[in-house]
Design a protein around this motif. Structure first.
Motif, PDB file in Angstrom:
ATOM      1  N   GLU A  52       0.668  -1.107  -0.062  1.00  0.00           N
ATOM      2  CA  GLU A  52      -0.174  -0.234  -0.381  1.00  0.00           C
ATOM      3  C   GLU A  52       0.794   1.150   0.061  1.00  0.00           C
ATOM      4  O   GLU A  52       1.845   1.244   0.579  1.00  0.00           O
ATOM      5  N   ALA A  53       0.231   2.020   0.134  1.00  0.00           N
ATOM      6  CA  ALA A  53       0.445   3.830  -0.351  1.00  0.00           C
ATOM      7  C   ALA A  53       1.071   3.833   0.990  1.00  0.00           C
ATOM      8  O   ALA A  53       0.362   3.968   1.913  1.00  0.00           O
ATOM      9  N   MET A  54       2.647   4.260   1.745  1.00  0.00           N
ATOM     10  CA  MET A  54       2.601   4.549   2.440  1.00  0.00           C
ATOM     11  C   MET A  54       2.506   6.531   3.221  1.00  0.00           C
ATOM     12  O   MET A  54       3.108   7.185   2.282  1.00  0.00           O
ATOM     13  N   GLY A  55       2.024   6.116   4.485  1.00  0.00           N
ATOM     14  CA  GLY A  55       1.725   7.672   4.517  1.00  0.00           C
ATOM     15  C   GLY A  55       2.737   7.769   5.906  1.00  0.00           C
ATOM     16  O   GLY A  55       4.255   7.785   5.897  1.00  0.00           O
ATOM     17  N   GLN A  56       2.782   7.520   7.271  1.00  0.00           N
ATOM     18  CA  GLN A  56       3.374   7.506   8.628  1.00  0.00           C
ATOM     19  C   GLN A  56       3.935   7.203   8.395  1.00  0.00           C
ATOM     20  O   GLN A  56       3.314   5.390   8.126  1.00  0.00           O
ATOM     21  N   ARG A  57       5.668   6.318   9.178  1.00  0.00           N
ATOM     22  CA  ARG A  57       6.126   5.290   9.459  1.00  0.00           C
ATOM     23  C   ARG A  57       5.471   4.452  10.898  1.00  0.00           C
ATOM     24  O   ARG A  57       4.818   5.381  12.319  1.00  0.00           O
ATOM     25  N   TRP A  58       5.088   3.300  10.554  1.00  0.00           N
ATOM     26  CA  TRP A  58       4.926   2.673  12.145  1.00  0.00           C
ATOM     27  C   TRP A  58       5.739   2.862  13.319  1.00  0.00           C
ATOM     28  O   TRP A  58       5.300   2.938  14.259  1.00  0.00           O
ATOM     29  N   LEU A  59       6.815   2.926  12.893  1.00  0.00           N
ATOM     30  CA  LEU A  59       7.787   3.358  14.334  1.00  0.00           C
ATOM     31  C   LEU A  59       7.567   3.638  15.069  1.00  0.00           C
ATOM     32  O   LEU A  59       7.315   3.974  15.811  1.00  0.00           O
ATOM     33  N   GLU A  60       7.438   4.998  14.658  1.00  0.00           N
ATOM     34  CA  GLU A  60       7.604   6.653  15.346  1.00  0.00           C
ATOM     35  C   GLU A  60       5.852   6.330  15.325  1.00  0.00           C
ATOM     36  O   GLU A  60       5.141   7.004  16.529  1.00  0.00           O
ATOM     37  N   GLY A  61       5.123   5.982  15.102  1.00  0.00           N
ATOM     38  CA  GLY A  61       3.604   5.807  15.259  1.00  0.00           C
ATOM     39  C   GLY A  61       3.107   5.176  15.923  1.00  0.00           C
ATOM     40  O   GLY A  61       2.260   5.460  16.754  1.00  0.00           O
ATOM     41  N   LEU A  62       3.665   3.597  16.472  1.00  0.00           N
ATOM     42  CA  LEU A  62       3.284   3.215  17.654  1.00  0.00           C
ATOM     43  C   LEU A  62       4.277   3.557  18.595  1.00  0.00           C
ATOM     44  O   LEU A  62       3.529   4.044  19.590  1.00  0.00           O
ATOM     45  N   ALA A  63       5.760   4.105  18.584  1.00  0.00           N
ATOM     46  CA  ALA A  63       6.452   4.183  19.511  1.00  0.00           C
ATOM     47  C   ALA A  63       5.231   5.731  20.310  1.00  0.00           C
ATOM     48  O   ALA A  63       5.300   6.137  21.957  1.00  0.00           O
ATOM     49  N   ALA A  64       4.974   6.856  19.350  1.00  0.00           N
ATOM     50  CA  ALA A  64       4.404   7.935  20.154  1.00  0.00           C
ATOM     51  C   ALA A  64       3.681   7.858  20.860  1.00  0.00           C
ATOM     52  O   ALA A  64       3.078   8.617  21.651  1.00  0.00           O
TER      53      ALA A  64
END
Length: 154
Positions: free
Chosen positions: A121-133
């Motif tokens: 899929e087209a990537m927007g926000q990155r998972w690592l930062e999204g989950l860590a936030a």
């Protein structure tokens, strides 16, 4: 690229600097299994959405607090005494193995959910930062960046 999350987690954790980075973010309240799952999803091209992040947290948070953390606490509590007590050291190693088994089970549960999501899929926000936030307010962003570089090279 590793097809399954467990293999991905093992190969990522074995890379230089990753273990230390994971331990730092874990000490600050982040769920390393969740972050490794996020890195795996990002590598597979699965787009991050709020609903997906919440679904992963719904699986991870109770498992971490009810299964992994109690085992980790016992292992930590026995650390100093086990250095002077060989039978306790052996028990501590068994607890450590159970903790690893519990983390493997958590990763299997996260993978079971995540494999239903489309890849590429087209990537927007990155998972690592999204989950860590959401996971730890005072997260060591250098450690998170070290994890990102080890996983993605960027």
């Amino acid at each position: 690229m590793c097809a399954d999350l467990w293999s991905f987690a093992l190969s990522t954790y074995a890379r230089p600097g990753v273990e230390a980075a994971c331990l730092r973010v874990q000490e600050q309240g982040a769920d390393v299994c969740l972050l490794l799952c996020g890195a795996w999803l990002e590598q597979r091209g699965v787009a991050l959405t709020r609903e997906r992040a919440l679904a992963l947290r719904h699986i991870a948070e109770p498992w971490q607090s009810q299964v992994v953390e109690p085992l980790r606490q016992v292992r930590w509590q026995w650390r100093a005494v086990a250095q002077q007590d060989a039978p306790l050291a052996a028990l501590r190693e068994r607890v450590k193995a159970l903790e690893l088994d519990a983390e493997r089970e958590l990763l299997a549960r996260l993978e079971a959910l995540a494999t239903t999501w489309l890849t590429g899929e087209a990537m927007g926000q990155r998972w690592l930062e999204g989950l860590a936030a959401e996971g730890a307010a005072n997260l060591d962003h250098d450690a998170l960046q070290q994890l990102r570089v080890a996983v993605t090279g960027t």
